[in-house]
Design a protein around this motif. Structure first.
Motif, mmCIF file in Angstrom:
data_model
loop_
_atom_site.group_PDB
_atom_site.id
_atom_site.type_symbol
_atom_site.label_atom_id
_atom_site.label_comp_id
_atom_site.label_asym_id
_atom_site.label_seq_id
_atom_site.Cartn_x
_atom_site.Cartn_y
_atom_site.Cartn_z
ATOM 1 N N SER A 25 0.826 -1.203 0.000
ATOM 2 C CA SER A 25 0.000 0.000 0.000
ATOM 3 C C SER A 25 0.868 1.265 0.000
ATOM 4 O O SER A 25 2.050 1.230 0.366
ATOM 5 C CB SER A 25 -0.911 0.016 1.224
ATOM 6 O OG SER A 25 -0.134 0.191 2.406
ATOM 7 N N VAL A 26 0.249 2.370 -0.382
ATOM 8 C CA VAL A 26 0.937 3.665 -0.348
ATOM 9 C C VAL A 26 1.347 3.991 1.087
ATOM 10 O O VAL A 26 2.420 4.544 1.339
ATOM 11 C CB VAL A 26 0.035 4.777 -0.919
ATOM 12 C CG1 VAL A 26 0.634 6.149 -0.660
ATOM 13 C CG2 VAL A 26 -0.188 4.562 -2.407
ATOM 14 N N GLY A 27 0.486 3.611 2.039
ATOM 15 C CA GLY A 27 0.786 3.862 3.447
ATOM 16 C C GLY A 27 2.048 3.155 3.903
ATOM 17 O O GLY A 27 2.834 3.704 4.685
ATOM 18 N N THR A 28 2.250 1.939 3.402
ATOM 19 C CA THR A 28 3.456 1.186 3.766
ATOM 20 C C THR A 28 4.703 1.881 3.228
ATOM 21 O O THR A 28 5.726 1.990 3.923
ATOM 22 C CB THR A 28 3.374 -0.252 3.226
ATOM 23 O OG1 THR A 28 2.249 -0.923 3.814
ATOM 24 C CG2 THR A 28 4.643 -1.032 3.533
ATOM 25 N N VAL A 29 4.634 2.351 1.988
ATOM 26 C CA VAL A 29 5.772 3.073 1.406
ATOM 27 C C VAL A 29 6.071 4.329 2.222
ATOM 28 O O VAL A 29 7.224 4.640 2.520
ATOM 29 C CB VAL A 29 5.490 3.457 -0.060
ATOM 30 C CG1 VAL A 29 6.644 4.279 -0.622
ATOM 31 C CG2 VAL A 29 5.262 2.216 -0.909
ATOM 32 N N SER A 30 5.006 5.030 2.614
ATOM 33 C CA SER A 30 5.173 6.246 3.409
ATOM 34 C C SER A 30 5.858 5.955 4.739
ATOM 35 O O SER A 30 6.720 6.711 5.192
ATOM 36 C CB SER A 30 3.821 6.908 3.653
ATOM 37 O OG SER A 30 3.952 8.067 4.432
ATOM 38 N N LYS A 31 5.472 4.838 5.358
ATOM 39 C CA LYS A 31 6.090 4.463 6.629
ATOM 40 C C LYS A 31 7.574 4.180 6.461
ATOM 41 O O LYS A 31 8.392 4.576 7.290
ATOM 42 C CB LYS A 31 5.386 3.246 7.222
ATOM 43 C CG LYS A 31 3.995 3.539 7.779
ATOM 44 C CD LYS A 31 3.370 2.291 8.366
ATOM 45 C CE LYS A 31 1.985 2.596 8.948
ATOM 46 N NZ LYS A 31 1.353 1.384 9.508
ATOM 47 N N VAL A 32 7.945 3.506 5.383
ATOM 48 C CA VAL A 32 9.357 3.210 5.128
ATOM 49 C C VAL A 32 10.139 4.511 4.938
ATOM 50 O O VAL A 32 11.235 4.680 5.482
ATOM 51 C CB VAL A 32 9.520 2.305 3.891
ATOM 52 C CG1 VAL A 32 10.994 2.157 3.529
ATOM 53 C CG2 VAL A 32 8.900 0.935 4.151
ATOM 54 N N LEU A 33 9.571 5.441 4.186
ATOM 55 C CA LEU A 33 10.240 6.717 3.918
ATOM 56 C C LEU A 33 10.413 7.546 5.177
ATOM 57 O O LEU A 33 11.353 8.344 5.286
ATOM 58 C CB LEU A 33 9.451 7.517 2.873
ATOM 59 C CG LEU A 33 9.390 6.914 1.469
ATOM 60 C CD1 LEU A 33 8.461 7.732 0.576
ATOM 61 C CD2 LEU A 33 10.783 6.853 0.850
ATOM 62 N N ASN A 34 9.520 7.356 6.133
ATOM 63 C CA ASN A 34 9.573 8.141 7.367
ATOM 64 C C ASN A 34 10.121 7.350 8.554
ATOM 65 O O ASN A 34 9.952 7.753 9.703
ATOM 66 C CB ASN A 34 8.178 8.677 7.703
ATOM 67 C CG ASN A 34 7.734 9.769 6.749
ATOM 68 O OD1 ASN A 34 8.189 10.905 6.834
ATOM 69 N ND2 ASN A 34 6.837 9.416 5.816
#
Length: 342
Positions: A25-34
């Motif tokens: 999910s987009v949310g998972t990518v966002s978590k990795v980036l942050n």
């Protein structure tokens, strides 16, 4: 690749493309980036997709969303002065360790340039401001603008970081007296705006009066950064010539407000046939080395430039994070022997 050309159109890889490629999910990518926890398997998928697609984080856009740019500005009079150059160098190092970038603003001691840079900071182009300024620009500051001033006092609640200027002036006078000087002078140039640097003269005077030594003080204009052949240099040299009476110089000790001014005085006195330090002893203020790495250029009161820079950055980070800081932080100074004292 992140960007390709098809019929002249540049296609930019987005976070959605990374999510699709990784199968998350987009949310998972966002978590990795942050740097927020996700399973090891998902983290590896996202990192592989980021690398494979060449995705790059738009830090500026992300900063705007978070109301942060991760950028700090510093206003200095110039980068020709070894002191300001060294200060900027240490500020940049300290900020880099915190993943912040530094915007360097040269004001050349011009009020209009200082105001322009302050206005830029107020418009949220940077998260905070470190100032070395010598103009009356208090009215242009905003109460919610994170700002740290070096040496200079602005309106109340603006944090100021400085070396112990009073102690420095006192040490200089005491050293000249200790080494046999009987008639000494403090020669100063620079702004008279309220600031910690004015205390150099106060410490000098108090030490002389306590010792019962003859002294005087001389001020030469508001020119803060000395130019070769400039008006301040001319005035100082004329004063030194006037101090030569019947082949004898009136003063056997000189304390200057900066090493740069001290260098000008040394050069002039040597041209007048005086020996440094046998005829006249000289102590400057800053403690600068040749090219910032070699020998001390003259005996001086050494400012803790690195500590001043790191302290300023640490205070600014607290202000950015809305944490309390002291309005005034004074850092210790020391005497260094550069061969112009006995």
């Amino acid at each position: 690749m992140q960007q390709t050309k098809e019929m002249g159109v540049r296609n930019v890889i987005t976070i959605k493309d990374v999510a699709k490629d990784a199968g998350v999910s987009v949310g998972t990518v966002s978590k990795v980036l942050n740097n927020i926890y996700v399973t090891v398997a998902n983290k590896e998928k996202v990192e592989q997709s980021i690398k494979g697609l060449g995705y790059q984080v738009n830090t500026y856009a992300r900063g705007l969303k978070a109301q942060r740019t991760n950028t700090v500005a510093i206003i200095v009079p110039d980068l020709i002065s070894p002191f300001f150059a060294l200060l900027v160098n240490y500020v940049e190092q300290a900020l880099s360790e915190m993943n912040y970038k530094l915007l360097i603003c040269n004001s050349y001691c011009k009020k209009e340039k200082e105001i322009a840079y302050i206005n830029m900071a107020k418009q949220n182009k940077v998260d905070g401001l470190i100032c070395v300024t010598y103009s009356n620009s208090d009215e242009y500051l905003r109460d919610d603008l994170p700002i740290v001033s070096i040496d200079r006092h602005f309106k109340p609640k603006v944090c100021c970081v400085a070396s112990d200027n009073y102690r420095g002036g006192k040490i200089a006078a005491e050293k000249l007296i200790e080494t046999g000087c009987k008639n000494i002078v403090f020669i100063r140039n620079g702004s008279n705006i309220n600031g910690e640097t004015l205390k150099r003269g106060k410490g000098f005077i108090d030490a002389c009066e306590k010792a019962g030594i003859d002294y005087c003080t001389k001020e030469f204009g508001e020119e803060t950064t000395l130019e070769k052949g400039g008006e301040t240099e001319h005035k100082v040299c004329c004063f030194l010539e006037q101090c030569m009476k019947n082949g004898k110089f009136l003063y056997d000790g000189i304390f200057t407000s900066s090493d740069s001014l001290g260098q000008i005085i040394i050069e002039k006195l040597k041209k007048m046939g005086l020996n440094i330090p046998m005829d006249v002893q000289i102590i400057g203020y800053d403690g600068l080395r040749a090219l910032n790495v070699g020998a001390y250029q003259l005996s001086s009161i050494k400012q803790p430039v690195k500590d001043m820079a790191v302290t300023s950055v640490n205070h600014l980070m607290k202000l950015i994070n809305k944490e309390p800081v002291d309005e005034l932080t004074i850092l210790p100074v020391s005497f260094v022997d550069g061969g112009t004292t006995r």
